[in-house]
Design a protein around this motif. Sequence first.
Motif, PDB file in Angstrom:
ATOM      1  N   CYS A  49      -9.468  -1.219  12.933  1.00 19.68           N
ATOM      2  CA  CYS A  49     -10.237  -0.905  11.755  1.00 19.68           C
ATOM      3  C   CYS A  49     -11.703  -1.362  11.863  1.00 19.68           C
ATOM      4  CB  CYS A  49      -9.443  -1.544  10.642  1.00 19.68           C
ATOM      5  SG  CYS A  49     -10.137  -2.046   9.217  1.00 19.68           S
ATOM      6  N   GLN A  64      -8.452  -0.140   2.336  1.00 17.62           N
ATOM      7  CA  GLN A  64      -7.200  -0.153   3.110  1.00 17.62           C
ATOM      8  C   GLN A  64      -6.473   1.190   2.989  1.00 17.62           C
ATOM      9  OE1 GLN A  64      -5.088  -3.602   1.615  1.00 17.62           O
ATOM     10  NE2 GLN A  64      -5.905  -4.937   3.232  1.00 17.62           N
ATOM     11  N   PHE A 117      -8.348  -5.185   9.122  1.00 16.50           N
ATOM     12  CA  PHE A 117      -7.631  -4.575   7.996  1.00 16.50           C
ATOM     13  C   PHE A 117      -7.378  -5.556   6.849  1.00 16.50           C
ATOM     14  CE2 PHE A 117      -3.456  -3.554   6.027  1.00 16.50           C
ATOM     15  CZ  PHE A 117      -3.782  -2.333   5.450  1.00 16.50           C
ATOM     16  N   THR A 118      -6.915  -6.756   7.194  1.00 13.01           N
ATOM     17  CA  THR A 118      -6.543  -7.707   6.128  1.00 13.01           C
ATOM     18  C   THR A 118      -7.745  -8.151   5.296  1.00 13.01           C
ATOM     19  OG1 THR A 118      -6.646  -9.439   7.808  1.00 13.01           O
ATOM     20  CG2 THR A 118      -4.457  -8.628   7.216  1.00 13.01           C
ATOM     21  N   ARG A 149       0.848  -1.205   0.000  1.00 15.21           N
ATOM     22  CA  ARG A 149       0.000   0.000   0.000  1.00 15.21           C
ATOM     23  C   ARG A 149       0.873   1.240   0.000  1.00 15.21           C
ATOM     24  NH1 ARG A 149      -1.763  -3.044  -1.544  1.00 15.21           N
ATOM     25  NH2 ARG A 149      -3.430  -4.394  -1.217  1.00 15.21           N
TER      26      ARG A 149
END
Lengths: 552, 171
Positions: free
Chosen positions: B82, B98, B90-91, B36
């Motif tokens: 998150c 993301q 998140f994953t 990212r």
Amino acid sequence: MANEHVDVVIVGAGAGGGVVAKELSAAGLSVVLFERGDWVNYSDHRDDELTSQRGFPLKPFFGPDMQRYRRVAVDRDGTERIVYPNEWAYGNIAACVGSGTVAYGAMAWRFMQEDFTMKSTYGEVEGSSLADWPIGYQDLEPYYEKAEWEIGVSGDDSKNPFAPPRKKPHPMPAFGHNREARILEAGARKAGFHPFSIPMLRNSEPYQGRGQCIHVRNCVGFACRVNAKNGTHNTVIPTALATGNCDLRVNCKVAKILTNSKGRVTGVSYFDEHDQLREQTADIVVLAASATETPRLLLNSASTHHPNGIGNKYDWVGRNLQDHAYTGADGLFAEDIYDDVGPGASVAICDFAHNNPGIVGGAMLANDFIPLPYAFTKVRPPGSARWGRDHKEFQRRNFHRRASIRGPIQEMPNFESRVQVSDEVRDHWGIPVVKLSGYRLDQDMEAAKFIADKAAQWLEAAGAVDIWKSLPGLGVGASQHQAGTCRMGDDPQSSVTNKYGQVHGIDNLYIADGSLHVTNGAFNPVLTIMALGYWVSEHILKEHGPPLPREV
Amino acid sequence: MVSGSAVMSGCSNGLISPYQTLTRREGQLVEILADRIIPPDSRNPGGKDARVPHFIDQQLGKHLSDSLEMYQACLPALNEACKSRHEVIFTELGEQEQILYLTDIEAGVYDSGPERRLWGHFAPSLFFSVLVDHCMMGYYGSPKHGGNKNYASYKMLGLFVEQVPMRPRSS
């Protein structure tokens, strides 16, 4: 086994100490030259940006090491914290034979006449301990010449209308410019400035048995791949060793200056490469350990005769710490201007070093050295994305389109910017460490704004389409241009040494590094430190020998 | 060479971790974050393929060991925190989500509020700025420290690694 007594001990094999070692050993004096670091080689470091002297987020390859060294930095609110050699606040100067002269950018500036007479030129500056040097440019001129010829400088002052007078030209012709610098040179002319090629301690042609520069991008921050960059490690120190009179002791950490019951200096104590505490006696001691480590040694050597530290009767040791508040502007061009010809910095102007209306001092301005890929991730206009697609696109598009103009603002000395020794924190050898505190003055910020405007003006005239300025912070600086902490002067009550670098009241203790600078010029200081090395050496030889008087 | 800790973490996960300092789970998260922060595209590799996670793994056990505790506290926090706004960890978010989440962390959105306690005494925005800096070191620094595989970033910038000696034109 005790060391044999010698004529002279020198602490620090950098710009100043290397010169003194050569001058005194060549005159027949026996010399021990102490260096806390070791010899370093290009092949051990190569292209490693993350440990280069230009920015060392992992560790400084050229030292000092992260295990044995630390300092205390005092923030402006009085908070103290321990800092390590890879942090900016540490004030790192390389710990190796040659010190900063191995990996420096090698700009070889003579200070201008005004740089020695700042008080007479600009008058009283509020909050500043500004003073004139006790010597003038004309006093140092022959020693600048000696440094230029013995160590090796490429340059041509005839293109710089602001250059101070000189008797002899530089020994090697000036360098030409890469594509970026040619564009900037034309821009400077268009803006009405007076561009010229920066004098460099680097070979533009073969000199003294070593080859010429091959213009790689990893120059500043790195040892030279072909040994064409000139420092004390490949000129005066080898000459000193070849006399047979100079014993270079590497990996030795000097702990204290030793004095006798009369307050006279008798030698130094030091930790050898096995951390054994030893003594080396000498008739004369010369401190050339840098503007942070030299005052540390003086302050750590208190005795009944010198209760506040040696040379510190009037509390001037460690005071007036100066650096250079670098300022300037970056610009992006519409087309590629990068041709991968290093080191990058080559065109400068001295139009704004002095005589700026309403400003005290000023700065030389020059294009910057090539930033390597990691360093370039910090080069962004305000508000730019630091990561993601935009980050990557910026790197790809602009690495070849960026120029930067920067200059070293001549900081006004102040009494509160200083080196002390810590009461609590000690290094690996148990020696109290340097504590740095202080601030820059408002006048420095005024000068910085003025100079940043000029840098932006230059970039605009050269055709940059997106320009942003950068200004220095207000905190005290002590990086590679550190200076001023043992200023020379005629009055023992307001300086640490006389005009020959001889500590007031102690005839056999000298200083030969940037600590002596009363003010630090509008320029990189190394050639001035080298010139002072010759100047101090000549006085030592005149006053003490050879043969040296033995103390009874 | 496989170190003792790698074997240990491998056993606990039932798989061998390719990392020495990070656990397999931590390493997988760093792989996503590295991509990212420096995304792959058709022209040049992203952070993961340039071995940025290997750089971070290697240096957290070496020159950047002062940051290890921060990674150990903040990686699971980043994954969990998150949930409150995005409902999943998140994953499990899509790539665009993301990026939005990380943008919020960078902007300090998670520096206060109910999820703040997950991060221990490290401010989320501080951790993210350290992570970005470490990714840049790994992507652009010398391969000898574990990242910048085959000098991928130098190639991206059109730089020869070993320069051929040359001279500038005279002025």
